[in-house]
Design a protein around this motif. Structure first.
Motif: not given
Ligand SMILES: [Mg+2]
Ligand SMILES: Nc1ncnc2c1ncn2[C@@H]1O[C@H](COP(=O)(O)OP(=O)(O)OP(=O)(O)O)[C@@H](O)[C@H]1O
Length: 246
Positions: A42, A83, A161-162
């Motif tokens: 991140t 995220q 992010d994910e």
């Molecule tokens: Mg992360």
């Protein structure tokens, strides 16, 4: 093209969250960053998006180094999927998606057309979902709205992010296909953070495996399978291959 050279982030507490990483992602390619929790994924995306200032190192998008531009103009070329979706709770789904377009004063009719298109793309019926608030959505629906928001201004570069973590396998597969479509048809460049080697193998032209703030290995799926650099890489790959064979 995204190029990163010697990128480092040292937090006050002397934690080297990211330690001297370098990589290049050619225009129209997908890079997947994978690694254990806390390894600096991140932090790397936030530095590329200039949400946090690097302690050292340089970042280029195409021919521009990040310090040649102010942060607002820099970010306009980048869509960022935060995220856990990171939607603003006091705004509706449509207001979240249109946020940036509104700030840059895009006409209302254009905004509406584009946000409807994106809602259709993420498979949320505008008549049902546009006026809901994030709290009225499931985690996976919030995640998809986060993806739509990042695409609103049609940026050439997307940092995610994910983005698919909270999705069931079928919806995840649909979103994978959408990413591959945006990539192959529109030539967008992606950096996607994932915890899942299968996802990295499926989407990534280039895979960056990180550990403790450093890149342990970068390369293609074949490089990782045939030439893992050390036991740590091999463990990641073997775990995945074992899962495939279950
Ligand atoms: Mg992360
Ligand atoms: N503001 C901060 N101040 C101090 N340390 C921080 C700060 N933000 C992150 N860190 C630390 O930096 C390291 C990297 O964090 P980062 O969020 O980049 O990890 P990550 O790879 O994204 O992990 P995850 O997979 O859990 O999301 C961690 O050790 C984290 O605790």
């Amino acid at each position: 093209m995204i190029k990163v050279e010697g990128l480092t982030k040292v937090y006050d507490s002397d934690i080297r969250a990211v330690n001297d990483i370098s990589f290049t992602i050619p225009k129209g390619k997908i890079a997947c960053i994978i690694g254990t929790s806390g390894c600096g994924k991140t932090t790397t995306l936030k530095m590329i998006n200039r949400l946090i200032e690097p302690s050292e190192g340089k970042i280029w998008i195409d021919d521009k180094e990040c310090h040649e531009m102010d942060a607002v103009h820099w970010r306009r070329r980048i869509g960022y999927v935060i995220q856990k979706a990171g939607l603003l709770p006091h705004l509706t789904v449509r207001e979240n998606i249109e946020l940036l377009a509104k700030i840059i004063k895009r006409p209302k009719r254009e905004r509406l057309k584009r946000s409807n298109e994106l809602l259709e793309m993420i498979d949320l019926d505008p008549s049902e979902f546009a006026t809901r608030y994030p709290i009225e959505l499931s985690g996976g629906q919030q995640q998809r709205v986060g993806i739509a928001r990042a695409l609103m201004e049609d940026p050439p570069v997307l940092l995610m992010d994910e983005p698919f973590g909270a999705l069931d396998p079928i919806t995840r597969n649909t979103m994978h296909e959408e990413v591959l479509h945006l990539n192959s048809k529109l030539g967008k460049t992606f950096v996607i953070v994932t915890h899942d080697m299968e996802e990295a193998f499926k989407l990534g032209d280039e895979i960056l495996l990180m550990d403790k703030g450093e890149i342990v290995q970068k390369g293609s799926k074949e490089d990782f399978i045939n030439h893992p650099k050390n036991d740590f890489v091999e463990a990641f790959v073997t775990q995945q291959l074992n899962r495939d064979n279950l």
